[in-house]
Design a protein around this motif. Structure first.
Motif, PDB file in Angstrom:
ATOM      1  N   ILE A 101       2.398  38.347  31.268  1.00 49.81           N
ATOM      2  CA  ILE A 101       3.482  38.539  32.225  1.00 49.81           C
ATOM      3  C   ILE A 101       4.795  38.472  31.459  1.00 49.81           C
ATOM      4  N   VAL A 106       8.410  37.882  39.723  1.00 53.04           N
ATOM      5  CA  VAL A 106       7.203  38.669  39.949  1.00 53.04           C
ATOM      6  C   VAL A 106       7.502  40.166  40.031  1.00 53.04           C
ATOM      7  N   ASP A 109       8.323  41.851  36.795  1.00 49.21           N
ATOM      8  CA  ASP A 109       7.176  42.068  35.920  1.00 49.21           C
ATOM      9  C   ASP A 109       6.410  43.318  36.332  1.00 49.21           C
ATOM     10  N   LEU A 132       2.362  45.483  44.876  1.00 46.59           N
ATOM     11  CA  LEU A 132       2.258  44.077  45.249  1.00 46.59           C
ATOM     12  C   LEU A 132       1.519  43.932  46.573  1.00 46.59           C
ATOM     13  N   ARG A 141       7.109  38.173  45.798  1.00 48.55           N
ATOM     14  CA  ARG A 141       7.822  39.071  44.876  1.00 48.55           C
ATOM     15  C   ARG A 141       9.029  38.431  44.203  1.00 48.55           C
ATOM     16  N   PRO A 145       6.873  33.599  37.905  1.00 49.44           N
ATOM     17  CA  PRO A 145       5.428  33.576  37.598  1.00 49.44           C
ATOM     18  C   PRO A 145       4.942  32.189  37.185  1.00 49.44           C
ATOM     19  N   GLN A 152      -3.248  34.026  41.203  1.00 46.91           N
ATOM     20  CA  GLN A 152      -2.075  34.804  41.636  1.00 46.91           C
ATOM     21  C   GLN A 152      -1.443  35.533  40.456  1.00 46.91           C
ATOM     22  N   LYS A 153      -1.390  34.863  39.304  1.00 46.79           N
ATOM     23  CA  LYS A 153      -0.810  35.507  38.123  1.00 46.79           C
ATOM     24  C   LYS A 153      -1.629  36.752  37.752  1.00 46.79           C
ATOM     25  N   VAL A 156      -0.812  39.549  39.975  1.00 40.58           N
ATOM     26  CA  VAL A 156       0.468  40.157  39.592  1.00 40.58           C
ATOM     27  C   VAL A 156       0.247  41.118  38.425  1.00 40.58           C
TER      28      VAL A 156
END
Lengths: 281, 266, 282
Positions: A101, A106, A109, A132, A141, A145, A152-153, A156
């Motif tokens: 990331i 978010v 990225d 997303l 959003r 991160p 969740q990462k 993303v």
């Protein structure tokens, strides 16, 4: 049409000792020929060091074949002029969620890929939003991160790839560092991509329960494709999988044990429901 | 432990200062700092103080947060004041032992204190109201013209933003490795200097290895996402001046003019 | 002799808006020689808990006793405690730093101030205990495979001859065979030495086969603390907090619901297979 195709792919690297002298040559991928159709959900299984990640890195032109050829969307990955097109067609998500990331927010990225492709600003925003939403991370959003969970990462990161509008996405052990909840989230997101967006998914993993949804499974060992088939075909060979340092879900193993004890049970039981049926219950 | 340190002390709220273009904030901060050294006399400082107060009020950042930055320079402030107070020649006010305090000394010490406090508060307003990312963008754009003389502006900005992203991660990692080595009986606290430096090896080696591994992973991930330097790249959040930014520039010019005038007249 | 936790609370960053409770009123008795699985998902407080057991973290309130002594009392020798309560962190191979495996394993015992001979004897014994072959002893730890690195790192803690061994996710990132090998090795080690072992994991399936007792953590509290069979019986509650019993529990449950008279306490495949055959009258 095949989206990814490899022919007699060989990848070797030279091992050196501390002084830089050549110690030997390791063949990480050994004569792999395979073809993956657009829209497939493919799983590549294998123990650590089986060559599965090395194979994956060829699809994104991060590694180039020592011998043989890899085509992505009809383009030879060794062709320098097509490099960026190859990378755009086949996106990649890596194992460590922290090390891929780039943005501090978010949405930034997710926008990184399209920015690199030179997509106009307005369209970047549209792509970021849709990506997303596709992985269920839209409400995060504006988050940093660093504050997200592992699952969740990784979602993303997947969104970051989708935003580049690839034809195919390679997930290189995306769940290896996650807890069970995170693993489920990521697999769910990958399946949704395949079902809804019809993106070809190539999932590299050593968790057996993650391959159940694949159309086709390749099992790697010592750089070669050792087994190939549907999940059911693969799971019906319990002994062979054990030899390859892999295991099977407990229900499959139980069915296998019962069969060995003389019960009439078909091979490759994947769910409790199937076992109950097989037992006539 | 270490993760308590927060870098880029952004204070999240919505204010007109927060919404300003980072370039405006960078330029204003520079102008403000310069003005502190240009102005002379009480009038100038009052003017600078008023300007600062106005900006702080507009930024909606509690003064308490501004004061935090003060702690780190308290020592410097005391030293500067002491030096000016005791080492300035002039009309003696008090004298004891070998020390004398002069009228000029008091004046300069006061000026120095005010300058330093204003300087820190002024730059705090910028860092508190601008995300580090935004700041990097602003710098990249402001320094853009330097590309002509082959300064790799984009690369520097990219490095800065990656560093900002990874500092918290590496701090956390340091914490973890430290704990793990303590669990193996390592002692990072006692002993003389040489022993302490030596005791850092079990922390630093793994930390460096990890940092290199992360850098390598990140480079691969960036390449996989088609990163190839700053050319042909579009921006998701391009910096565009709005009306409020132009107004802010106007205000800053007015402030600068007033400073110059104030310096002349009084 | 045992470890006792008495009303232990731990709050990170107390007194700030970020304050958050990682341990809430934890009371546990860990007698000598038990094999314990500590289960919970990320953020449940399990890692915070184990860092209290060797004094790396101090409770915000409450006390921890090791063999009767309060480990946070003034004058308590924490260094000695850390040699008695060995803690292997997640991804322990990330702490390797010496030029070769053997020297790295020596680091722990050397810190205890032992003489060189004793240090080397211990390092050798520890490397044997984790099943690492002699040929790897003088290789750089960074040249080993993932599984071997992990063994070397575990040996680094074992060389301190702990009475209690805590392993935080010792199988993370390993393939199925590597996972089984490490867990089997730990089980064998415990058989051999009789030490207390605490296995921290987020997978019930992994630990079910080995442990005598499972402690389930959820939202900073101890949610369950019982024998594996009894814990898995409450699979409904486990699911509510995002955990799950091993698949075999669900299979046995389903079989029972369909009228097959099998014991739902069963936690491994071999026993399950025998029970089904018995119930079917084979």
């Amino acid at each position: 049409m095949s989206i990814v195709e490899t022919k007699d792919l060989v990848f070797e690297y030279i091992r050196r000792d501390e002084e830089g002298n050549v110690e030997g040559i390791t063949r990480a991928v050994d004569n792999v020929s395979l073809s993956i159709r657009q829209g497939d959900f493919i799983a590549v299984l294998g123990h650590n060091g089986s060559g599965k990640s090395t194979l994956a890195k060829h699809i994104n032109a991060i590694l180039y074949p020592t011998e043989g050829t890899v085509w992505v969307n009809g383009m030879d990955t060794s062709d320098d002029e097509k490099l960026w097109d190859v990378r755009q067609s086949a996106g990649m998500v890596f194992q460590n969620p922290d090390n891929q990331i780039i943005g501090q927010v978010v949405e930034e990225d997710v926008g990184f890929g399209p920015e690199n492709l030179g997509v106009p600003t307005k369209e970047i925003w549209e792509r970021v939003e849709e990506s997303l939403r596709a992985v269920g991370m839209y409400e995060f959003r504006k988050h940093s991160p660093n504050k997200l969970s592992g699952g969740q990462k990784q979602r993303v990161s997947i969104a970051g790839v989708i935003a580049m509008h690839p034809k195919c996405i390679v997930l290189d052990e995306p769940t290896a560092m996650l807890d069970p909840k995170g693993r489920k989230e990521v697999i769910r997101a990958a399946r949704a991509l395949n079902d809804v967006e019809e993106i070809t998914v190539i999932l590299i993993t050593h968790y057996m329960e993650e391959i159940i949804y694949a159309n086709r499974v390749f099992v790697m060992d010592k750089g070669r494709v050792a087994m190939e088939g549907t999940p059911r075909e693969i799971f019906s060979q319990v002994e062979r999988l054990k030899e390859l340092r892999l295991d099977v879900p407990q229900v499959t193993l139980l069915a296998h044990e019962l069969k060995k004890s003389g019960l009439q049970i078909p091979d490759g039981i994947l769910t409790t429901q199937e076992l109950l049926q097989a037992l006539g219950l | 432990m270490l993760r308590d340190i927060t870098l880029g002390q952004y204070y999240q709220t919505d204010s007109v200062i927060h919404r300003l273009d980072p370039r405006v904030k960078l330029v204003t901060t520079i102008v403000f700092i310069v003005s502190l050294f240009v102005v002379e006399g009480a009038a100038g400082y009052v003017l600078a103080g008023l300007f600062l107060l106005l900006v702080i009020r507009l930024s909606k950042v509690p003064v308490r947060f501004m004061m935090r930055g003060m702690k780190s320079i308290a020592f410097l402030l005391v030293i500067a004041v002491i030096f000016n107070l005791f080492l300035t020649q002039g009309e003696v006010v008090v004298s004891f032992w070998k020390l004398t305090i002069t009228k000029e000394g008091i004046y300069y010490a006061g000026c120095m204190a005010v300058r330093l406090v204003f300087l820190i508060m002024g730059s705090s307003v910028m860092t508190l109201t601008t995300t580090p990312n935004n700041l990097t963008d602003g710098l990249e754009k402001l320094l853009g013209p330097l590309k002509v003389i082959r300064v790799p502006v984009h690369e520097i900005a990219m490095m800065m933003s990656i560093a900002l992203r990874f500092i918290p991660i590496l701090l956390e990692e340091t914490d973890k490795i430290m704990k793990a080595q303590i669990a193996r009986g390592a002692d990072f606290e006692s002993g003389n200097l040489i022993k302490r430096v030596k005791s850092m090896v079990p922390l630093l080696v793994p930390l460096f290895i990890s940092a290199f591994r992360r850098a390598n992973d990140l480079a691969t991930a960036m390449e996989a996402r088609c990163y190839r330097g700053g050319d042909h790249r579009t921006k998701m959040k391009p910096l565009v001046y709005h009306r409020r930014d132009l107004m802010a520039y106007g205000t800053v010019c007015a402030y600068l003019a007033l400073c110059i005038v104030a310096g002349r007249i009084i | 002799m045992a470890i006792i936790l008495d009303h232990v609370n731990h709050i990170y960053e107390p007194g700030t808006p970020m304050a958050f409770s990682a341990l809430t009123d934890v009371n546990l008795v860990i007698p000598d020689g038990q094999f314990i699985g500590l289960i919970g998902h990320t953020g449940s407080g399990k890692s915070t808990l184990v860092q209290h057991l060797n004094g790396l973290l101090k409770p915000t309130s409450g006390s921890i006793y090791y063999n009767g002594a309060d480990i946070n009392a003034d004058g308590f020798n924490k260094k000695e405690l850390r040699s008695k309560v060995g803690l292997v962190f997640q991804y322990p191979e990330h702490q390797l730093f010496e030029i070769d495996v053997f020297t790295d394993v020596c680091f722990g015992p050397k810190n205890l101030g032992l003489d060189r001979k004793e240090v080397e004897l211990r390092a050798y014994a520890a490397l044997k205990q984790v099943g690492l072959e002699d040929e790897y002893f003088y290789q750089s730890p960074f040249d080993l495979s993932g599984g071997q690195k992990r063994r070397a790192a575990i040996a680094g803690v074992l060389a301190m001859k702990p009475e209690v061994l805590i392993l935080d996710e010792p199988t993370a990132g390993l393939d199925p065979k590597g996972r089984d090998e490490i867990l089997d090795q730990i089980a064998a080690l415990r058989q051999e030495t009789g030490m207390t072992v605490i296995l921290v994991s987020h997978s019930m399936e992994d630990v079910a086969r080995y442990v005598d007792r499972i402690i389930v953590m959820n939202k900073s509290r101890v949610m369950m603390d019982d024998e594996p069979g009894a814990v898995f019986k409450r699979y409904g509650e486990l699911e509510e907090v995002g955990l799950a019993a091993p698949q075999i529990t669900y299979i046995m449950q389903a079989l029972k619901e369909k009228g097959l008279s099998v014991d739902t306490d069963i936690i491994n495949v071999e026993e399950a297979s025998q029970a089904i055959l018995r119930a079917l009258g084979r």
